[in-house]
Design a protein around this motif. Structure first.
Motif, short mmCIF file in Angstrom:
data_model
loop_
_atom_site.label_atom_id
_atom_site.label_comp_id
_atom_site.label_asym_id
_atom_site.label_seq_id
_atom_site.Cartn_x
_atom_site.Cartn_y
_atom_site.Cartn_z
N GLU A 602 1.17 -11.68 4.31
CA GLU A 602 1.70 -11.44 2.96
C GLU A 602 3.07 -10.78 3.01
O GLU A 602 3.97 -11.12 2.23
CB GLU A 602 0.72 -10.57 2.15
CG GLU A 602 -0.64 -11.18 1.89
CD GLU A 602 -0.61 -12.29 0.84
OE1 GLU A 602 0.48 -12.68 0.41
OE2 GLU A 602 -1.71 -12.77 0.50
N ASP A 608 5.50 -10.43 -0.09
CA ASP A 608 4.77 -9.98 -1.28
C ASP A 608 4.06 -8.66 -0.96
O ASP A 608 2.89 -8.63 -0.57
CB ASP A 608 3.74 -11.04 -1.67
CG ASP A 608 3.09 -10.75 -3.03
OD1 ASP A 608 3.17 -9.59 -3.49
OD2 ASP A 608 2.49 -11.67 -3.60
N GLY A 610 2.97 -6.33 -2.93
CA GLY A 610 1.84 -6.03 -3.82
C GLY A 610 0.56 -6.69 -3.32
O GLY A 610 -0.51 -6.06 -3.32
N GLN A 613 -0.72 -4.79 -0.33
CA GLN A 613 -1.37 -3.53 -0.69
C GLN A 613 -2.78 -3.75 -1.23
O GLN A 613 -3.70 -2.97 -0.95
CB GLN A 613 -0.52 -2.79 -1.72
CG GLN A 613 0.77 -2.21 -1.11
CD GLN A 613 1.76 -1.77 -2.16
OE1 GLN A 613 1.46 -1.78 -3.37
NE2 GLN A 613 2.97 -1.41 -1.73
N ALA A 614 -2.96 -4.85 -1.96
CA ALA A 614 -4.30 -5.16 -2.47
C ALA A 614 -5.27 -5.45 -1.31
O ALA A 614 -6.41 -4.98 -1.32
CB ALA A 614 -4.22 -6.36 -3.41
N SER A 642 5.21 -2.06 3.27
CA SER A 642 5.13 -2.59 1.90
C SER A 642 5.85 -1.69 0.91
O SER A 642 6.54 -2.17 0.00
CB SER A 642 3.66 -2.77 1.50
OG SER A 642 3.02 -1.52 1.26
N TYR A 643 5.72 -0.35 1.08
CA TYR A 643 6.41 0.56 0.16
C TYR A 643 7.92 0.56 0.40
O TYR A 643 8.70 0.73 -0.54
CB TYR A 643 5.83 1.97 0.29
CG TYR A 643 4.48 2.11 -0.38
CD1 TYR A 643 4.35 1.93 -1.75
CD2 TYR A 643 3.35 2.41 0.37
CE1 TYR A 643 3.11 2.04 -2.36
CE2 TYR A 643 2.10 2.53 -0.24
CZ TYR A 643 1.99 2.33 -1.60
OH TYR A 643 0.77 2.43 -2.22
N GLN A 646 9.27 -2.13 -1.53
CA GLN A 646 9.29 -1.79 -2.96
C GLN A 646 10.24 -0.64 -3.28
O GLN A 646 10.23 -0.13 -4.40
CB GLN A 646 7.87 -1.43 -3.42
CG GLN A 646 6.90 -2.61 -3.41
CD GLN A 646 5.49 -2.20 -3.79
OE1 GLN A 646 5.08 -1.04 -3.58
NE2 GLN A 646 4.73 -3.14 -4.34
#
Length: 995
Positions: A602, A608, A610, A613-614, A642-643, A646
């Motif tokens: 991902e 992606d 988000g 993180q899911a 991931s952060y 973001q």
């Protein structure tokens, strides 16, 4: 495993023997297919009678359809023929797939003078596994070894090319009229109408010898038997015997060889008398050579006798099988004893024998046998059935049925038997612990290990446990490396090496082929982690071909391989396929890994954060995902990335700091380079430059401990500024960070900081120039000469006058000045950057940011390094120096005075190096190498008196007295040119050697 003996009564068949002998001589695989009684076995024995090859004979039984058993007996037959094949058996015990073991066996014997004969091979016709095993054996056979397959029916060897298979059939084996006449004359049957018999039987050997018709009218239904051969045996063999003889043969048919003591052990009375009377009977049997009181029935005859035995009263049959099993058990043939008792439905007694046999059955991978036994023993009380629990565990591991293994371990615990099994065997204890490992049940792992019998397998499991601890658990969890034991649980050690980032330990080629097969999946992972994509792809293809792609490889490494190859759809597909296999395996551990892999895809493929993180949120609540330290570290790393994606640096730093701290404490460095780079980026965004620098240093150190900078480079590719900022703090362009920068430039990654390129100059032979590994060719040759000259100046610079003196013999004409300007211009064209060649005042110089390396300077450094070494180490280093200079003389084709002077200096050093190499080779016992280097030195410099002394010592060591004299005379002649002669040391050596 003993070839049948040719009886005196056997009819010689030179026609058949010659044809078959020629086929065996010229082909690695020969098949003899014909019906029962066609004379197949006899034909093979006659063909091999005077063969120079030894014979490894195996008469196949129905139980040999189990591939592990077939391999075991093949190995035993080869050993009986005088050929050890221990490597194949080690592979079998280590869990290598049976077809691969067959390939190893074929490789082992390929060059040996041996012929392997598989008689009665139709008995494995219904076993695809056994047929594949024989196919592999024949496919990889070569050299002097041969395989002969004897069968009543044609066999389906699918993986053996049909072009490899040649042989005989019934038409070739059929009796001619002359052969039939000779055979019947030996039986005293000269009154038979030979042409009629041959015509009626089609030359069928059994039919001719016993005057039975092959046609249905005369064979089918004889004596009520549906099988024509059985009908014939009933009417023409057994009906000719008295009732006592028939009864004796039927009751002793369970025996391979019928002897008086063996028959008595079966409860048959008057055995000696019956054997004596059977000597005069005409039956298809032979008396064993060397033991004239032992009778061996023909396999087809024995099959019929066993059929008749099965028709008798059940209690009588049961007692015979029970007694036979006792005999087999006394002979330590526990597996066969088990089978005999199962035939008689004597389950408790069979279980007692199975307990003794099952470990060897599991070790060779015959799980179908174990399953059949477990099914038969199902009706027994549970406590008794646990005797085979260890076998169930090992079978579960070998077949990647971790849920099944867990059920066995839990059943043992429920009945209070788990600790006893763990104390009895370190192998079984570690198997239970490994199943608990897959279930995330840490307390159960520790409970088993606390009571386990010590052993290599337990050491491996404790080493594997170092993956679980959190960084807060203390420094005693790092664990020393555990050596491979050669068993199936070596996979635990390889997995642990991988996740601890000890990649270099995984790259050494195992000592045996079977170990290489076992290590293939984890070497694939190591190659991927080190960026060796081509080698990883090769290992994956080999695993696919061998059928050894396990669930771990499919769910993890294949996904990473496809992603690295740019096959993104295949990567997602591999993840989905892997999850199917994970569900079937019942492994919570592998399920957790699938979440990590999905998060990676991902982030790196779909961009992606988000979605990642899911996925990682589901992992946090997973039974394994939140409690296994090495999984938590990887999850924290991907969360941190991931952060960052973001732009939430604070959250990223929180997760990454935990991951990096835990990895450093536990020394699990597989993902530490990447995690530390991401932390450096997060720290910079939070304004903590010192923390960013510290994190980058941690990343570099971790990469060096791995032995590869691949993961470090991949992380920097995502955030190139982490390296650019680190480069700003470096004063030298020769730092590790600059080397990383050049590696990234080669990958077309743009950096904010300028990184000096790497210039490699090959100046032995014709000059070649490479920039960052890419060959460049200046427009004019003088540019290359200019680069070489400047590279050898102290500060890489020279005045225009120095250049004119060196490159143009001091000519200061307009033409030479113009030529120099052109040389500078075209050199600038091939060097990187606009200022690769700088003009500073009246000087021309190479930019100091560029990293210059020349062969000749490297050569001199290696020679200097060798001066501090001794013995073999010095020898190897000097040989390496000679390899550097092997392309030819310095700057070949350049005739400038400076080049000629340097060439003379280097040539002198080369001669000195060759002198040293010759002396060291002689001291090391390598006389061939010593002579080669010595000869070259004396051609180049015949006045080296030390080399003439070496020539004398070398001749003396080879027992060549004339050579000693010749070397001394040559020395005298050479030194006459200088008006002198050999010195005292040389003359003294000569006199000493001539005594």
């Amino acid at each position: 495993m003993t070839p049948p003996s040719l009886q005196e009564s056997v009819v010689p068949r030179p026609r058949v023997a010659a044809v078959l002998r020629e086929l065996i001589d010229e082909n690695p695989v020969v098949c003899v297919y014909a019906t029962a009684g066609a004379g197949k076995t006899t034909a093979v024995l006659q063909a091999l009678d005077d063969s120079p090859n030894s014979i490894a004979w195996l008469s196949v039984d129905e139980t040999d359809a189990a591939p592990g058993r077939l391999l075991t007996y093949l190995q035993a037959a080869l050993a009986q023929a005088g050929h050890a094949t221990s490597e194949a058996m080690s592979a079998l015990r280590a869990g290598v797939p049976h077809p691969e073991v067959a390939g190893i066996l074929a490789d082992t014997i390929a060059s040996l003078p041996v012929t392997v004969v598989l008689d009665n091979a139709e008995r494995i016709a219904s076993s695809p596994e056994a047929l594949e095993l024989v196919s592999r054996l024949g496919r990889y056979l070569g050299g002097r070894a041969r395989l002969v397959v004897v069968s009543r029916q044609e066999l389906d060897f699918r993986s053996m090319p049909s072009a490899m298979i040649v042989g005989l059939d019934e038409r070739d084996l059929a009796f001619t009229a002359a052969e039939a006449e000779s055979a019947l004359a030996r039986l005293g049957r000269s009154d038979v109408d030979i042409p009629a018999v041959v015509h009626a039987t089609g030359g069928w050997v059994a039919g001719v010898l016993f005057e039975a018709w092959r046609s249905r009218d005369h064979s089918t239904g004889l004596n009520g038997e549906a099988d024509p051969l059985h009908g014939y045996l009933a009417v023409h063999i057994l009906d000719q015997l008295c009732p006592e003889q028939r009864d004796f043969l039927i009751r002793t048919s369970v025996l391979d060889e019928v002897t008086g003591p063996a028959a008595a052990a079966l409860g048959v009375s008057s055995a000696a008398r019956h054997l004596h009377t059977l000597r005069s009977a005409h039956i298809p049997a032979m008396w064993v050579p060397g033991n004239e009181d032992a009778l061996r029935c023909h396999p087809r005859f024995r099959e019929y006798l066993l059929t008749l035995l099965a028709r008798r009263d059940a209690s009588e049959v049961t007692e015979i099988y029970r007694r036979h099993a006792i005999m087999l058990g006394v002979a330590h043939r526990y597996e066969e004893a088990t089978e005999e008792l199962l035939k008689a439905d004597l389950l408790p007694e069979a279980l007692a024998q199975a307990e003794k046999a099952v470990e060897s059955v599991v070790d060779r991978g015959d799980f179908a046998i174990v399953r059949s036994w477990l099914s038969r023993f199902g009706p027994l009380p549970t406590e008794r059935n646990e005797a085979l629990a260890g076998a169930e565990l090992m079978m579960a591991l070998a077949t990647e049925d971790y849920g099944g293994g867990l059920a066995v371990a839990d059943r043992l615990r429920e009945h209070g038997l788990r600790d006893a099994l763990a104390r009895s065997s370190s192998k079984y204890a570690s198997a239970m612990a490994w199943c608990y490992f897959h279930a995330g049940r840490i307390n159960e792992i520790r409970a088993v290990l606390d009571v386990a019998r010590p052993g290599l397998e337990i050491d491996a499991m404790r080493y594997c446990m170092t993956l679980l601890a959190d960084g807060a658990d203390g420094p005693d969890i790092t664990g020393d490396c555990v050596p491979l034991s050669g068993g199936p649980l070596d996979a635990l050690i390889m997995r642990t090496h991988y996740y601890r980032g000890r990649l270099a330990l995984m790259l050494d080629e195992p000592a045996s082929r079977w170990a290489a097969i076992a290590a293939r999946s984890w070497q694939l992972g190591a190659r991927l982690a080190m960026g060796q994509l081509e080698q990883a792809a090769t290992l994956y293809e080999e695993a696919l071909d061998a059928g050894t792609v396990g669930v771990w490889s499919e769910a993890l490494f294949s996904v990473q391989l496809f992603r690295a190859q740019g096959r993104h759809a295949d990567a997602w597909r591999a993840l989905l396929n892997g999850r199917e296999r994970i569900r079937a395996s019942g492994s919570s551990l592998l399920e957790a890994f699938s979440y990590l892999i999905q998060a990676e895809l991902e982030l790196l493929l779909n961009q992606d954060p988000g979605a990642a993180q899911a996925v990682l949120g589901r992992l946090r609540t997973h039974p394994v995902g939140g409690s296994y330290g090495f999984i938590v570290e990887q999850a924290e790393t991907w969360l941190g990335l991931s952060y960052l994606m973001q732009a939430d640096a604070a959250q990223a730093a929180r997760h990454l700091e935990h991951a990096v701290r835990s990895m450093r404490t536990t020394e699990r460095v597989l993902m530490l380079p990447a995690a530390a780079v991401y932390l450096a980026e997060a720290s910079w965004r939070l304004g903590d430059e010192n923390a960013a620098d510290r994190a980058m240093n941690v990343a570099l150190d971790a990469a060096d401990r791995q032995g590869s900078r691949q993961s470090l480079l991949q992380a920097i590719e995502l955030f190139p500024s982490t390296l650019s900022r680190r480069l700003d703090a470096e004063s030298s362009c020769e730092s590790d960070w600059h080397r990383l920068g050049r590696a990234l430039i080669a990958r077309d990654v743009e950096l904010d900081h300028h990184v000096g390129a790497s210039i490699e100059i090959a100046d032995f032979g014709e000059i070649e120039v490479r920039v960052d590994g890419r060959l460049v060719r200046p427009q004019i040759k003088k540019s290359a000469e200019l680069l070489v000259f400047l590279a050898h100046q102290p500060d890489r610079s020279a005045t225009r006058d120095q250049l004119l003196d060196a490159l143009f013999e001091g000519r200061r004409t307009e033409s030479s000045s113009s030529y120099l300007r052109q040389a500078v211009r075209w050199l600038r064209e091939v060097l990187p950057g606009e200022d690769g060649v700088e003009g500073v005042g009246r000087k021309i110089r190479i930019n100091s940011d560029l990293r210059l390396m020349s062969e000749s300077e490297h050569f001199k450094r290696v020679v200097a390094e060798a001066s501090s070494l001794r013995g073999t180490a010095r020898y190897r280093v000097l040989l390496g120096a000679l390899d550097i200079a092997a392309r030819g003389p310095f700057a070949a084709g350049v005739k400038s005075r400076w080049a000629e002077e340097r060439r003379r200096d280097l040539d002198a050093v080369l001669v000195d190096v060759r002198c040293s190499v010759a002396e060291l080779a002689f001291a090391d016992g390598d006389h061939h190498a010593a002579a080669a280097h010595l000869g070259l030195v004396l051609r180049l410099d015949p006045y080296r008196e030390s080399m003439w002394r070496l020539a004398m010592r070398l001749a003396d060591a080879n027992g060549d007295a004339d050579g000693v004299l010749a070397a001394y005379r040559s020395c005298e002649l050479a030194l006459q040119d200088l008006g002198t002669g050999p010195d005292t040391a040389t003359a003294k050596l000569f006199r000493g050697l001539r005594r």
